[in-house]
Design an enzyme around this catalytic site. Structure first.
Site, PDB file in Angstrom:
ATOM      1  CE  LYS A  56       2.773  99.549  44.582  1.00 42.64           C
ATOM      2  NZ  LYS A  56       1.701  99.959  45.387  1.00 42.64           N
ATOM      3  CE1 TYR A 280      36.764 107.166  50.349  1.00 45.57           C
ATOM      4  CE2 TYR A 280      34.876 105.959  49.743  1.00 45.57           C
ATOM      5  CZ  TYR A 280      35.977 106.552  49.267  1.00 45.57           C
ATOM      6  OH  TYR A 280      36.174 106.562  47.847  1.00 45.57           O
TER       7      TYR A 280
HETATM    8  C1  LIG Z   1       1.159  99.021  46.227  1.00 44.30           C
HETATM    9  C2  LIG Z   1      -0.475  98.630  46.453  1.00 44.30           C
HETATM   10  C3  LIG Z   1      -0.789  97.424  46.742  1.00 44.30           C
HETATM   11  C4  LIG Z   1       0.071  96.200  46.930  1.00 44.30           C
HETATM   12  O1  LIG Z   1       0.310  96.276  48.421  1.00 44.30           O
HETATM   13  P1  LIG Z   1       1.303  95.235  49.027  1.00 44.30           P
HETATM   14  O2  LIG Z   1       1.622  95.632  50.462  1.00 44.30           O
HETATM   15  O3  LIG Z   1       2.777  95.327  48.339  1.00 44.30           O
HETATM   16  O4  LIG Z   1       0.670  93.877  48.903  1.00 44.30           O
HETATM   17  C5  LIG Z   1      -2.170  97.215  46.658  1.00 44.30           C
HETATM   18  N1  LIG Z   1      -2.885  98.520  46.582  1.00 44.30           N
HETATM   19  C6  LIG Z   1      -2.629  99.466  46.243  1.00 44.30           C
HETATM   20  C7  LIG Z   1      -3.439 100.602  46.009  1.00 44.30           C
HETATM   21  C8  LIG Z   1      -1.232  99.786  46.082  1.00 44.30           C
HETATM   22  O5  LIG Z   1      -1.016 101.144  46.100  1.00 44.30           O
END
Ligand SMILES: *Cc1c(COP(=O)(O)O)cnc(C)c1O
Length: 403
Positions: A56, A280
């Protein structure tokens, strides 16, 4: 160090990227060989389960195309994205992959899911009904994942909805459930009793599912959950952060190899005398005589402004690695630039045009996150679009399209 540095890259006279690298303000180096190593580490930690990959948010900011192609080459066949639009992009890259969409269905979105063979993670009974309707519309038992909430209190069928589903199994008649999943709230902390509570709830629920779904493939573990022991591994793992080199644990050493190196250009070297304000707000004032380097990356590139250094707050500021040494940020991080103190670095080892490491083998991603009051995940997903991106694949450097 397994990471090939940019000096190695620019040393290759024949590199087709030489001119672009020379003109790049920021260079982001993604080590796909380290990614493959990290995927292997997950697989080894859970020999009885399969490892999917969570890609994702553009594979946590690293680039979904090169990352997913490499994971596919490493044997990964199941992928999780957050949104349907991400699923569509991934479908074009990997025509034969199983793609789960964590957000699930929105009203009227089901036709797009079936067109691109995306499997929604169904989180409400309304979504279950909409997917059933889509199955009738296309005349097929479309595949989907059932997502149960066991204690995260985010997405997932609630305990009450789960009871209704168990009582009225015909709701699932039209579809093919390929996966039953839940998500841990505290997997990053092995000592937290909520992990076991969620696992037991998940087991109790699965045992009562209709249609032989008690035996359907199950998934509970993200990266951290994978290391809670084999009772948490089930059939499918959902690692994200570990693949990308981040530390999944809050209180244990990181077993994964760094994947990302972010580098900034030295735009200018300069000296300043006692009392001179830097940047700044003149938030930092020179003590005695200091030498400074102005770097070409700022908060617009995802180097958070909170990594600025104030006189009154020495512990918080970021630091970078340059000429073989650590150099602290001084003054405020601005949109496109930041300034570091290089007083302690021998003059003849540092020059205009050199690259400084902001994140990488010497500057730990999770340490940058902690100093910014956040986590490595947010540092990665905030990396800006201006970096020139290079990918290391099987020892050679290439661009995102070729990788
Ligand atoms: C993002 C996510 C993961 C991955 O988690 P990590 O901590 O990055 O390994 C797994 N399952 C779900 C439902 C997620 O939203």
């Amino acid at each position: 160090m397994p990471v090939l540095t940019l000096s190695d890259v620019s040393a290759k006279a024949a590199s087709p990227y030489e001119a672009d690298i020379a003109a790049a303000s920021g260079v982001l180096h993604v080590d796909l060989d380290a990614l493959a190593h990290n995927y292997g580490l997950i697989c080894k930690a859970a020999p009885c389960a399969k490892a999917a990959a969570v890609v994702k948010a553009d594979a946590y900011g690293l680039g979904v195309a090169p990352v997913s192609r490499r994971l596919w080459a490493e044997g990964c066949r199941q992928f999780f994205v957050a949104e349907a639009s991400e699923g569509r992009v991934l479908r074009a890259l990997l025509p034969d992959a199983t793609i789960y969409v964590l957000d699930g269905l929105f009203p009227d979105a089901a036709p797009l899911f079936s067109e691109y063979r995306l499997q929604p993670c169904l989180s409400t009974l309304d979504e279950v009904a909409e997917w059933a309707r889509e199955c009738h519309r296309v005349g097929k038992r479309l595949e989907a994942c059932l997502h149960f909430d066991t204690g995260l209190t985010r997405l997932g069928l609630t305990a009450g909805e789960a009871e209704m589903l168990i009582g009225q199994p015909q709701r699932l008649d039209a579809m093919a459930i390929t996966l039953v999943m839940s998500h841990l709230a505290c997997g990053d902390d092995a000592a937290n009793p909520q992990n076991e509570a969620q696992r037991l709830r998940f087991d109790a629920l699965r045992a009562r599912l209709p249609f032989g779904l008690d035996k359907a493939p199950a998934s509970l573990a993200n990266t951290a959950g994978t290391f809670l022991g084999n009772t948490y591994q089930y059939d499918l793992l959902r690692p994200g952060i570990g693949l990308y080199g981040g530390n999944p644990f809050i209180n244990k050493a990181n077993p994964f190899r760094p994947v990302v190196t972010a580098q900034a250009r030295i735009l200018q070297l300069r000296e300043a005398d006692e009392g001179t304000g830097v940047g700044y707000g003149a938030d930092y004032r020179i003590k005695g005589h200091q030498r400074l380097a102005v770097l070409s990356i700022g908060y617009a590139d995802g180097y958070f402004r909170v990594l600025s250094n104030r006189d009154r707050d020495h512990m918080r500021g970021g630091s970078v690695y340059v000429a073989g040494m650590i150099a602290p940020v001084v003054g405020r991080v601005s949109m496109d630039m930041l300034t570091i103190d290089v007083t302690h670095i021998p003059k003849d080892t540092i020059k205009r045009g050199d690259l400084a490491e902001l994140i990488g083998p010497h500057i730990d991603l999770d340490d940058v996150g902690a100093r910014a009051g956040t986590i490595g995940y947010e540092i990665l997903t905030s990396l800006g679009k201006r970096y020139m991106r290079l990918y290391q694949a099987n020892g050679t450097i290439t661009d995102g399209e070729r990788a």
